[in-house]
Write an enzyme that holds these catalytic residues in place. Structure first.
Site, PDB file in Angstrom:
ATOM      1  N   ASP A   1       0.824  -1.252   0.262  1.00  0.00           N
ATOM      2  CA  ASP A   1      -0.021   0.196   0.127  1.00  0.00           C
ATOM      3  C   ASP A   1       0.914   1.136   0.046  1.00  0.00           C
ATOM      4  O   ASP A   1       2.155   1.116   0.337  1.00  0.00           O
ATOM      5  CB  ASP A   1      -1.199   0.048   0.961  1.00  0.00           C
ATOM      6  CG  ASP A   1      -0.663   0.252   2.673  1.00  0.00           C
ATOM      7  OD1 ASP A   1       0.550   0.468   2.787  1.00  0.00           O
ATOM      8  OD2 ASP A   1      -1.336   0.036   3.355  1.00  0.00           O
TER       9      ASP A   1
ATOM     10  N   ASN B   1      -4.403  12.143   0.489  1.00  0.00           N
ATOM     11  CA  ASN B   1      -5.589  12.548   0.204  1.00  0.00           C
ATOM     12  C   ASN B   1      -6.223  13.787   0.894  1.00  0.00           C
ATOM     13  O   ASN B   1      -6.833  14.586   0.181  1.00  0.00           O
ATOM     14  CB  ASN B   1      -6.599  11.285   0.559  1.00  0.00           C
ATOM     15  CG  ASN B   1      -6.639  10.504  -0.571  1.00  0.00           C
ATOM     16  OD1 ASN B   1      -6.539  10.633  -1.842  1.00  0.00           O
ATOM     17  ND2 ASN B   1      -7.219   9.092  -0.246  1.00  0.00           N
TER      18      ASN B   1
ATOM     19  N   ASP C   1      -5.941   1.819  -1.076  1.00  0.00           N
ATOM     20  CA  ASP C   1      -4.840   1.992  -1.209  1.00  0.00           C
ATOM     21  C   ASP C   1      -3.693   0.791  -1.411  1.00  0.00           C
ATOM     22  O   ASP C   1      -2.677   0.874  -1.683  1.00  0.00           O
ATOM     23  CB  ASP C   1      -4.024   3.212  -0.955  1.00  0.00           C
ATOM     24  CG  ASP C   1      -3.653   2.994   0.426  1.00  0.00           C
ATOM     25  OD1 ASP C   1      -4.558   2.310   1.177  1.00  0.00           O
ATOM     26  OD2 ASP C   1      -2.659   3.532   1.152  1.00  0.00           O
TER      27      ASP C   1
END
Length: 140
Positions: A3, A11, A46
């Site tokens: 990830d 984000n 992710d």
């Protein structure tokens, strides 16, 4: 399994649209780094899973490191908001049959390796071994 390190921060700083674009860019980089016979999949959020058939654990480690280094060197828009001022990934590896007999066991051990990679500093590739579970207890 891997990830993106500090992806929530990315984000929050850059917006979910930029985050989605970054995940697409990472997926495109994956396609360049792996063979057509390898299975590349977004696992959720992710997280991504890569299955490397006919690859031993040394080959898997080397392939994972090529991806990790490729992501680290890539200039992603918005990366300057990340703690290292770049996008990085953490990777956990497990190999059949050494680390499990079922897909569930393999994925569980790869996930534990990923967690260990995160807890031990991020931006690294960790192969599962029997000591990881003991070492994870030390982080708790």
């Amino acid at each position: 399994i891997f990830d993106v390190d500090h992806f929530k921060n990315f984000n929050d700083s850059n917006g979910h649209l930029r985050g989605s674009e970054t995940l697409r860019d990472i997926a495109a980089l994956m396609k360049l780094k792996f063979r057509s016979s390898d299975l590349l999949a977004k696992y959720g959020g992710d997280e991504f899973v890569i299955i490397l058939p006919q690859t031993d654990k040394v080959g898997a480690y080397l392939a994972a490191e090529r991806l990790r280094e490729g992501v680290e060197k890539q200039a992603f828009p918005g990366a300057e908001t990340q703690p290292q001022k770049k996008i990085t990934i953490s990777i956990g590896l497990a190999s059949y049959p050494e680390h499990g007999q079922t897909d569930e066991e393999i994925l569980n051990h790869a996930d534990k390796s990923l967690y260990f990679a995160k807890e031990s500093g991020r931006n690294r590739t960790i192969m599962y071994n029997d000591n990881i579970e003991k070492e994870l207890e030390e982080f708790s």
